[in-house]
Structure formats: structure tokens, C-alpha cells
Write a protein that holds these residues in place. Structure first.
Motif, PDB file in Angstrom:
ATOM      1  N   GLU A  22       0.862  -1.185   0.000  1.00  0.00           N
ATOM      2  CA  GLU A  22       0.000   0.000   0.000  1.00  0.00           C
ATOM      3  C   GLU A  22       0.891   1.225   0.000  1.00  0.00           C
ATOM      4  N   HIS A  23       0.426   2.272  -0.672  1.00  0.00           N
ATOM      5  CA  HIS A  23       1.178   3.517  -0.659  1.00  0.00           C
ATOM      6  C   HIS A  23       0.215   4.686  -0.813  1.00  0.00           C
ATOM      7  N   PRO A  24       0.411   5.715   0.021  1.00  0.00           N
ATOM      8  CA  PRO A  24      -0.458   6.894  -0.047  1.00  0.00           C
ATOM      9  C   PRO A  24      -0.317   7.583  -1.398  1.00  0.00           C
ATOM     10  N   LEU A  25      -1.425   8.053  -1.922  1.00  0.00           N
ATOM     11  CA  LEU A  25      -1.431   8.852  -3.148  1.00  0.00           C
ATOM     12  C   LEU A  25      -1.667  10.296  -2.743  1.00  0.00           C
ATOM     13  N   THR A  26      -0.851  11.187  -3.255  1.00  0.00           N
ATOM     14  CA  THR A  26      -0.923  12.591  -2.845  1.00  0.00           C
ATOM     15  C   THR A  26      -1.726  13.406  -3.852  1.00  0.00           C
ATOM     16  N   GLY A  27      -2.021  14.612  -3.459  1.00  0.00           N
ATOM     17  CA  GLY A  27      -2.662  15.533  -4.380  1.00  0.00           C
ATOM     18  C   GLY A  27      -4.038  16.000  -3.938  1.00  0.00           C
ATOM     19  N   GLY A  28      -4.629  15.376  -2.957  1.00  0.00           N
ATOM     20  CA  GLY A  28      -5.952  15.774  -2.496  1.00  0.00           C
ATOM     21  C   GLY A  28      -5.934  16.072  -1.014  1.00  0.00           C
ATOM     22  N   VAL A  29      -6.979  16.727  -0.536  1.00  0.00           N
ATOM     23  CA  VAL A  29      -7.056  17.041   0.885  1.00  0.00           C
ATOM     24  C   VAL A  29      -8.341  16.551   1.527  1.00  0.00           C
ATOM     25  N   SER A  30      -9.346  16.197   0.741  1.00  0.00           N
ATOM     26  CA  SER A  30     -10.637  15.843   1.312  1.00  0.00           C
ATOM     27  C   SER A  30     -10.778  14.368   1.632  1.00  0.00           C
ATOM     28  N   ALA A  31      -9.781  13.542   1.264  1.00  0.00           N
ATOM     29  CA  ALA A  31      -9.885  12.109   1.492  1.00  0.00           C
ATOM     30  C   ALA A  31      -8.505  11.500   1.677  1.00  0.00           C
ATOM     31  N   ASP A  32      -8.488  10.372   2.361  1.00  0.00           N
ATOM     32  CA  ASP A  32      -7.283   9.550   2.411  1.00  0.00           C
ATOM     33  C   ASP A  32      -7.343   8.648   1.197  1.00  0.00           C
ATOM     34  N   VAL A  33      -6.337   8.724   0.335  1.00  0.00           N
ATOM     35  CA  VAL A  33      -6.314   7.957  -0.908  1.00  0.00           C
ATOM     36  C   VAL A  33      -5.053   7.098  -0.900  1.00  0.00           C
ATOM     37  N   VAL A  34      -5.259   5.790  -1.112  1.00  0.00           N
ATOM     38  CA  VAL A  34      -4.161   4.835  -0.992  1.00  0.00           C
ATOM     39  C   VAL A  34      -4.195   3.877  -2.178  1.00  0.00           C
ATOM     40  N   GLY A  35      -3.045   3.678  -2.806  1.00  0.00           N
ATOM     41  CA  GLY A  35      -2.922   2.668  -3.836  1.00  0.00           C
ATOM     42  C   GLY A  35      -2.687   1.323  -3.164  1.00  0.00           C
ATOM     43  N   LEU A  36      -3.446   0.317  -3.554  1.00  0.00           N
ATOM     44  CA  LEU A  36      -3.323  -1.017  -2.967  1.00  0.00           C
ATOM     45  C   LEU A  36      -2.909  -2.024  -4.019  1.00  0.00           C
ATOM     46  N   HIS A  37      -2.016  -2.923  -3.639  1.00  0.00           N
ATOM     47  CA  HIS A  37      -1.664  -4.079  -4.454  1.00  0.00           C
ATOM     48  C   HIS A  37      -2.177  -5.282  -3.672  1.00  0.00           C
ATOM     49  N   ILE A  38      -3.112  -6.009  -4.257  1.00  0.00           N
ATOM     50  CA  ILE A  38      -3.744  -7.134  -3.575  1.00  0.00           C
ATOM     51  C   ILE A  38      -3.327  -8.423  -4.268  1.00  0.00           C
ATOM     52  N   GLY A  39      -2.779  -9.358  -3.489  1.00  0.00           N
ATOM     53  CA  GLY A  39      -2.448 -10.674  -4.021  1.00  0.00           C
ATOM     54  C   GLY A  39      -3.702 -11.529  -4.049  1.00  0.00           C
ATOM     55  N   THR A  40      -4.043 -12.069  -5.221  1.00  0.00           N
ATOM     56  CA  THR A  40      -5.248 -12.893  -5.359  1.00  0.00           C
ATOM     57  C   THR A  40      -4.930 -14.346  -5.017  1.00  0.00           C
ATOM     58  N   PRO A  41      -5.950 -15.126  -4.687  1.00  0.00           N
ATOM     59  CA  PRO A  41      -5.720 -16.545  -4.416  1.00  0.00           C
ATOM     60  C   PRO A  41      -5.114 -17.283  -5.610  1.00  0.00           C
ATOM     61  N   ALA A  42      -5.332 -16.791  -6.826  1.00  0.00           N
ATOM     62  CA  ALA A  42      -4.795 -17.421  -8.036  1.00  0.00           C
ATOM     63  C   ALA A  42      -3.330 -17.049  -8.276  1.00  0.00           C
ATOM     64  N   GLY A  43      -2.768 -16.175  -7.445  1.00  0.00           N
ATOM     65  CA  GLY A  43      -1.370 -15.802  -7.573  1.00  0.00           C
ATOM     66  C   GLY A  43      -1.124 -14.531  -8.370  1.00  0.00           C
ATOM     67  N   ALA A  44      -2.159 -13.876  -8.836  1.00  0.00           N
ATOM     68  CA  ALA A  44      -2.016 -12.611  -9.572  1.00  0.00           C
ATOM     69  C   ALA A  44      -1.971 -11.454  -8.575  1.00  0.00           C
ATOM     70  N   THR A  45      -1.670 -10.267  -9.082  1.00  0.00           N
ATOM     71  CA  THR A  45      -1.720  -9.052  -8.271  1.00  0.00           C
ATOM     72  C   THR A  45      -2.738  -8.107  -8.886  1.00  0.00           C
ATOM     73  N   ARG A  46      -3.613  -7.615  -8.054  1.00  0.00           N
ATOM     74  CA  ARG A  46      -4.648  -6.671  -8.495  1.00  0.00           C
ATOM     75  C   ARG A  46      -4.322  -5.320  -7.882  1.00  0.00           C
ATOM     76  N   ARG A  47      -4.302  -4.267  -8.723  1.00  0.00           N
ATOM     77  CA  ARG A  47      -4.033  -2.910  -8.248  1.00  0.00           C
ATOM     78  C   ARG A  47      -5.333  -2.117  -8.245  1.00  0.00           C
ATOM     79  N   VAL A  48      -5.617  -1.470  -7.129  1.00  0.00           N
ATOM     80  CA  VAL A  48      -6.824  -0.659  -6.994  1.00  0.00           C
ATOM     81  C   VAL A  48      -6.497   0.604  -6.210  1.00  0.00           C
ATOM     82  N   VAL A  49      -7.443   1.524  -6.208  1.00  0.00           N
ATOM     83  CA  VAL A  49      -7.317   2.752  -5.422  1.00  0.00           C
ATOM     84  C   VAL A  49      -8.407   2.754  -4.358  1.00  0.00           C
ATOM     85  N   PHE A  50      -7.997   2.969  -3.123  1.00  0.00           N
ATOM     86  CA  PHE A  50      -8.895   3.064  -1.966  1.00  0.00           C
ATOM     87  C   PHE A  50      -9.027   4.537  -1.626  1.00  0.00           C
ATOM     88  N   ARG A  51     -10.261   5.010  -1.463  1.00  0.00           N
ATOM     89  CA  ARG A  51     -10.500   6.433  -1.168  1.00  0.00           C
ATOM     90  C   ARG A  51     -11.520   6.530  -0.036  1.00  0.00           C
TER      91      ARG A  51
END
Length: 105
Positions: A22-51
Motif C-alpha cells: 500500500e502507498h499513499p497517493l498525494t494531491g488531495g485534501v478531502s480524502a485519504d487515498v491509498v494505492g493497494l496491491h492485492i495478491g489474489t488466491p490465483a497468484g495474480a496481483t490486483r491494483r486498486v485505489v482506496f479512497r
């Protein structure tokens, strides 16, 4: 509060998956925004943004703000516009597709 919400998002998006990075994404002030890398049960990596918007006392934000943001992104995405696809919404946070780029304004 943010930590528990991120853990909930990972478990909901990828049952059996694990948070790899996980890593914080900068540039905004109204929300906590974090980039997430999620390991799937199948062994892949899924990238999403949490806000997660800050509390109701910050700029008068309430739970409907997250729902409105989700509805707007979903409508624009459904029309084929280049916006991140929303994957998950709760009363307090939104998770969207990762879009490569920079957050500098």
C-alpha cells in the motif's frame, strides 16, 4: 479507522487475497487515498485505489458523498468515458480501478 477499512476492502474484493503493498497517493485534501496491491488466491496481483473521505466535520462530508461519487463514476464509466471503474462502495469508502498516471496537479 483507515486500516480497518482497507482490510475490509481487501477481504471483500478478493476473498482469500492478501494485501501485498500500500502507498499513499498525494494531491488531495478531502480524502485519504491509498494505492493497494492485492495478491489474489490465483497468484495474480490486483491494483486498486482506496479512497476514504475524512470525517463529516471536514468540509461537511457525510456518507452520501461517497455514494454520489460512486454513482457519478459508474455512470461515466458505463458511457465509455475514460474514468476509473468503481468496484466497491460502502458508507465510508470507495474502491476503484487503478489508472496509471501521476497525481500531480
Amino acid at each position: 479507522e483507515v486500516r480497518a477499512a482497507i482490510e475490509h476492502a481487501v477481504a471483500t474484493l478478493e476473498p482469500g487475497g492478501v494485501l501485498v503493498e500500500e502507498h499513499p497517493l498525494t494531491g488531495g485534501v478531502s480524502a485519504d487515498v491509498v494505492g493497494l496491491h492485492i495478491g489474489t488466491p490465483a497468484g495474480a496481483t490486483r491494483r486498486v485505489v482506496f479512497r476514504q473521505h475524512r470525517g463529516a466535520g471536514f468540509k461537511g462530508h457525510t456518507a452520501p458523498v461517497v455514494a454520489k461519487e460512486h454513482a457519478l463514476l459508474a455512470a461515466l464509466h458505463d458511457e465509455g468515458l475514460p474514468v476509473p471503474e468503481p468496484f466497491l462502495v460502502t458508507d465510508t469508502y470507495l474502491v476503484t480501478e487503478w489508472v496509471d498516471g501521476v497525481t500531480d496537479v
